[in-house]
Design an enzyme around this catalytic site. Structure first.
Site, PDB file in Angstrom:
ATOM      1  N   LYS A  75       0.854  -1.188   0.000  1.00 38.84           N
ATOM      2  CA  LYS A  75       0.000   0.000   0.000  1.00 38.84           C
ATOM      3  C   LYS A  75       0.886   1.233   0.000  1.00 38.84           C
ATOM      4  CE  LYS A  75      -3.618   2.381   2.547  1.00 38.84           C
ATOM      5  NZ  LYS A  75      -4.664   2.277   3.555  1.00 38.84           N
TER       6      LYS A  75
ATOM      7  N   ARG B 201     -10.708   9.918   1.827  1.00 39.40           N
ATOM      8  CA  ARG B 201     -10.563  10.580   3.133  1.00 39.40           C
ATOM      9  C   ARG B 201     -11.681  11.594   3.347  1.00 39.40           C
ATOM     10  NH1 ARG B 201      -3.930  10.983   3.023  1.00 39.40           N
ATOM     11  NH2 ARG B 201      -3.589   8.731   2.903  1.00 39.40           N
TER      12      ARG B 201
ATOM     13  N   LYS C 164      -2.213  -1.502  -3.824  1.00 42.53           N
ATOM     14  CA  LYS C 164      -3.085  -0.325  -3.753  1.00 42.53           C
ATOM     15  C   LYS C 164      -2.256   0.933  -3.817  1.00 42.53           C
ATOM     16  CE  LYS C 164      -6.138   1.957  -0.552  1.00 42.53           C
ATOM     17  NZ  LYS C 164      -6.428   2.158   0.825  1.00 42.53           N
TER      18      LYS C 164
ATOM     19  N   TYR D 103     -15.224   0.865  -6.977  1.00 41.45           N
ATOM     20  CA  TYR D 103     -16.502   1.572  -6.837  1.00 41.45           C
ATOM     21  C   TYR D 103     -17.352   1.413  -8.094  1.00 41.45           C
ATOM     22  CZ  TYR D 103     -13.837   3.542  -2.999  1.00 41.45           C
ATOM     23  OH  TYR D 103     -13.060   3.666  -1.877  1.00 41.45           O
TER      24      TYR D 103
HETATM   25  C1  PBG Z   1      -7.622   3.404   5.534  1.00 41.27           C
HETATM   26  C2  PBG Z   1      -7.896   3.230   4.091  1.00 41.27           C
HETATM   27  C3  PBG Z   1      -7.675   4.152   3.057  1.00 41.27           C
HETATM   28  C4  PBG Z   1      -8.232   3.579   1.916  1.00 41.27           C
HETATM   29  C5  PBG Z   1      -8.726   2.327   2.261  1.00 41.27           C
HETATM   30  N1  PBG Z   1      -8.513   2.126   3.607  1.00 41.27           N
HETATM   31  C6  PBG Z   1      -7.101   5.502   3.073  1.00 41.27           C
HETATM   32  C7  PBG Z   1      -5.776   5.767   3.610  1.00 41.27           C
HETATM   33  O1  PBG Z   1      -4.967   4.872   3.852  1.00 41.27           O
HETATM   34  O2  PBG Z   1      -5.502   6.946   3.839  1.00 41.27           O
HETATM   35  C8  PBG Z   1      -8.293   4.246   0.568  1.00 41.27           C
HETATM   36  C9  PBG Z   1      -9.369   3.782  -0.357  1.00 41.27           C
HETATM   37  C10 PBG Z   1      -9.662   4.699  -1.494  1.00 41.27           C
HETATM   38  O3  PBG Z   1      -8.992   5.741  -1.706  1.00 41.27           O
HETATM   39  O4  PBG Z   1     -10.614   4.383  -2.240  1.00 41.27           O
HETATM   40  N2  PBG Z   1      -6.410   2.994   6.035  1.00 41.27           N
END
Ligand code: PBG
Length: 332
Positions: free
Chosen positions: A200, A210, A255, A320
């Site tokens: 990630k 967010r 991701k 989505y």
């Molecule tokens: C939380 C999390 C995030 C996403 C999924 N789980 C955001 C982040 O790490 O700041 C992002 C998903 C998206 O942008 O669609 N840890």
């Protein structure tokens, strides 16, 4: 490899008609490839738009259940739930994350009761619950890895007890997968799966998410760069994936998605474990912005973006676009 050459070889022969193109198509996509992320809020009979994510809503639990039924009717096997909680429930340690009566736990129970066959995945990370918006516990301005893990295992157990099928640690702490696996097994949840957000990246493409969960506004300085990965790195992604698999992850994720297709291909070539990509909020919103301006063909652009993940080596995609794509695929 022996091969004819032009003029005996004419690759365009394979492209001349739809039927022939279909026969030789290498990659297929189907609703069973999708995990559909959905946002949940408290209240009743409400679905509220998210300004930075066109056509995506936050649902109260009663409305969420309708979407779960829609997922079943579209043959989408799984949903991923993300709560947006009241600001006054947030604190420095994200205590609400392990409340058995939290919004997310009530949502999981309601969806399970209405659609028992639908697979539910839940994030394990503290950011929807902390007042500072970080995924972990802050200690002297630093995210404390091992202390955070204690909270994450408690959160994972709470979610498993609520009926969550797949735990998705998205926090990027070192060692959390092993700790969560041990905690789940110790409590009799041997069959609860773990899909780790293994590689990630500290990405700009999470911005709209967010907004959707009301986190991250206050992240200053390095943001999440001390735990999420540097977008410039690729070997490190393989080490992250290897570490999570060694600790007991059943499935691993890369991701964001489209900017990281090279990572997906490297991971698929190296490990024979189920591999997923998250087409994140910013990728979705970018696509929708161009579509809504009439700059891209809606269905063709959606289709091509999702096909790229399958071609790169993914077994499935968090997206989505899941319901709309599933509808299109069902009509074909
Ligand atoms: C939380 C999390 C995030 C996403 C999924 N789980 C955001 C982040 O790490 O700041 C992002 C998903 C998206 O942008 O669609 N840890």
């Amino acid at each position: 490899m022996p091969s004819a050459s032009y003029p005996a070889l004419r690759l365009r022969r394979l492209r001349q008609k739809a039927g022939i193109r279909d026969m030789v198509q290498e990659t297929q996509i189907s609703p069973s490839d999708f995990i559909w992320p959905l946002f949940v809020i408290d209240g009743e009979n409400i679905f509220e738009p998210i300004s930075s994510m066109p056509d995506v809503f936050r649902y109260t639990i009663d409305k969420l259940v309708e979407q779960a039924e829609r997922a079943i009717s579209l043959n989408i096997p799984a949903i991923a739930l993300f709560p947006k909680i009241d600001e006054n429930l947030k604190d420095a340690d994200g205590t609400e994350a392990s409340n058995p009566n939290s919004l997310i736990c009530r949502a999981v129970r309601a969806v399970k009761a209405a659609t028992p066959d639908l697979i539910i995945m839940c994030d394990v990370a503290l950011d929807p619950y902390t007042d500072h918006g970080h995924d972990g516990i802050l200690s002297d301005g630093v995210i404390a890895n091992d202390e955070t893990i204690t909270h994450l295992t408690a959160q994972a157990l709470t979610l498993a007890k609520a009926g969550c099928d797949i735990i998705g640690p998205s926090d990027m702490m070192d060692g959390r997968v092993g700790a969560i696996r041990a905690a789940l097994d110790g409590a009799g949840f041997e069959d609860v799966l773990i899909m780790s957000y293994a590689a990630k990246y500290a990405s700009a493409f999470y911005g709209p998410f967010r907004d959707a969960v009301g986190a991250g506004k206050k992240l200053g300085g390095d943001g999440k760069k001390t735990y999420q990965m540097n977008p410039a790195n690729s070997d490190e992604a393989l080490r992250e994936i290897e570490m999570d698999l060694a600790e007991g992850a059943d499935m691993v994720m890369v991701k964001p998605g489209m900017p990281y297709l090279d990572i997906i291909r490297r991971a698929k070539d190296r490990y024979n474990a189920p591999l997923f990509a998250y087409q994140v909020s910013g990728e979705y919103s970018m696509l929708m912005a161009a579509i809504d301006n009439g700059w891209l063909d809606r269905h063709a652009a959606m289709f091509e973006s999702l096909m790229s993940f399958k071609r790169a080596g993914c077994d499935g995609i968090l997206t989505y676009l899941a319901p709309e794509m599933a509808e299109i695929l069902q009509k074909r």
